[in-house]
Enzyme design. Structure first.
Site, short mmCIF file in Angstrom:
data_model
loop_
_atom_site.label_atom_id
_atom_site.label_comp_id
_atom_site.label_asym_id
_atom_site.label_seq_id
_atom_site.Cartn_x
_atom_site.Cartn_y
_atom_site.Cartn_z
N LYS A 54 0.83 -1.20 0.00
CA LYS A 54 0.00 0.00 0.00
C LYS A 54 0.87 1.26 0.00
O LYS A 54 0.59 2.23 -0.70
CB LYS A 54 -0.92 -0.01 1.23
CG LYS A 54 -2.02 -1.08 1.13
CD LYS A 54 -2.75 -1.32 2.43
CE LYS A 54 -3.73 -2.48 2.26
NZ LYS A 54 -4.38 -2.89 3.52
N GLN A 98 -4.06 -1.34 9.92
CA GLN A 98 -4.03 -2.66 9.29
C GLN A 98 -4.61 -3.71 10.24
O GLN A 98 -4.21 -3.82 11.39
CB GLN A 98 -2.58 -3.02 8.91
CG GLN A 98 -2.44 -4.34 8.17
CD GLN A 98 -3.14 -4.34 6.81
OE1 GLN A 98 -3.09 -3.36 6.07
NE2 GLN A 98 -3.79 -5.45 6.47
N ASP A 121 -10.57 3.24 4.71
CA ASP A 121 -10.88 1.81 4.60
C ASP A 121 -12.39 1.58 4.61
O ASP A 121 -12.86 0.51 4.22
CB ASP A 121 -10.27 1.07 5.81
CG ASP A 121 -9.14 0.14 5.40
OD1 ASP A 121 -9.02 -0.13 4.19
OD2 ASP A 121 -8.39 -0.31 6.28
#
Ligand code: NAP
Length: 291
Positions: A54, A98, A121
């Site tokens: 990412k 994450q 997200d």
């Protein structure tokens, strides 16, 4: 006739280029460069590899990345304190924590703290709630589900009125995909580990999204001929013939399914690359909203 292969890698590359062009234009106009903060707790190798991917993608798109790595024994309070600091940091437009977090940390408690306007997200309960409500839109759509919808549209699937079956009901893939398909006016059935006679259900699907994490469980005879099949699963199976000793397969038995489906995503090279492309797009959107 064998299925059309939906090339997620190529579609994601196009999207990433579009984001990179838009970022360059913003910066040339004197606007702030979009910034994404990544928070990684612990030493799970897969999580490290995802975050590396990412960050690299951010760099290629001209998005600034702010990386925070914390040891596995970090307290929940410390993680929350870090997120609160990132909420207040104007250089940071998107925050990505994450998952999974170490067992001792309540993921829900951490995700709730992320400013919804930086929740690139799309996992904040408010974003998922807005996704579920008629007439409302989330600030951000979760990346993998958004990528799946983009693949279906690019492949030419007619979603309005289609019968869609989603295998899996997780917060990050199955459930938001089902909600997005409902928004597109598909008639959606969500299946899970207690569903009886899965093949009988999946055989009715014009559109099938498999997100269960079970290697090659969906067989050719589970499919309606001509169906659009999106394989989200990423599963390792032993393969002594490869250097690593394993290979990655999806939830769908690709070789046989591609003889029946109308269009199908490969693993790897299907959904995976789209997730990162959508993260970049959400970060750009966050920066645009902030200015
Ligand atoms: P998850 O949280 O483990 O959820 C799996 C879902 O599948 C659950 O709803 C579970 O049902 C259902 N399920 C499990 N075994 C089943 C069975 N035998 N029959 C029917 N349903 C079954 O998984 P996830 O996070 O959604 O991920 C799913 C897969 O997608 C994994 O392989 C993951 O690696 C992959 N993934 C890929 C990407 C990408 O970018 N390519 C992103 C995210 C995830 P219950 O709810 O009843 O337990």
């Amino acid at each position: 006739m064998p299925a059309t292969i939906i090339d997620g890698k190529a579609i994601a590359a196009e999207l990433r280029q579009e984001v990179a062009d838009a970022v360059a234009e913003r910066v040339a106009d004197g606007k702030a460069r979009p910034g994404l903060a990544t928070v990684l707790v612990g030493d799970d190798p897969a999580s490290h590899s995802y975050v590396r991917g990412k960050r690299k993608a951010c760099e290629q798109a001209g998005i600034e990345s702010f990386h925070h790595e914390l040891p596995a024994d970090t307290s929940q309070a410390k993680v929350i304190e870090l997120v609160e600091g990132l909420n207040a940091d104007q250089r940071v437009h998107g925050i990505l924590v994450q998952l999974p977090l170490p067992d001792e940390i309540d993921e829900e408690a951490v995700l709730r703290v992320i400013d919804v306007e930086k929740d690139v997200d799309g996992f904040h309960p408010l974003n998922l709630g807005r996704l579920a409500q008629k007439g409302r839109e989330p600030y951000f759509t979760p990346c993998t589900p958004a990528g799946i919808l983009t693949l279906l549209k690019k492949a030419g699937a007619e979603l309005s009125g289609a019968r869609a079956v989603v295998l899996g009901r997780s917060n990050i893939v199955g459930m938001p995909v089902a909600l997005l398909l409902v928004k597109e006016n598909a008639t959606v059935t969500v299946c899970h580990s207690r569903t009886k006679d899965l093949p009988a259900v999946t055989r009715q699907a014009d559109v099938l999204v498999a997100a269960i994490g079970r290697a090659e469980m969906v067989r050719a005879d589970w499919l309606q001929p001509g169906a659009y099949v999106i394989d989200v699963g990423v599963n390792r199976v032993d393969d002594p013939a490869t250097e690593r000793g394993y290979r990655l397969v999806g939830d769908v038995a690709f070789d046989e399914a591609s003889q029946v489906a109308g269009a199908i995503t490969p693993v790897p090279g299907g959904v995976g690359p789209m997730t990162i492309a959508m993260l970049l797009r959400n970060t750009l959107t966050a920066a645009e909203r902030a200015s």
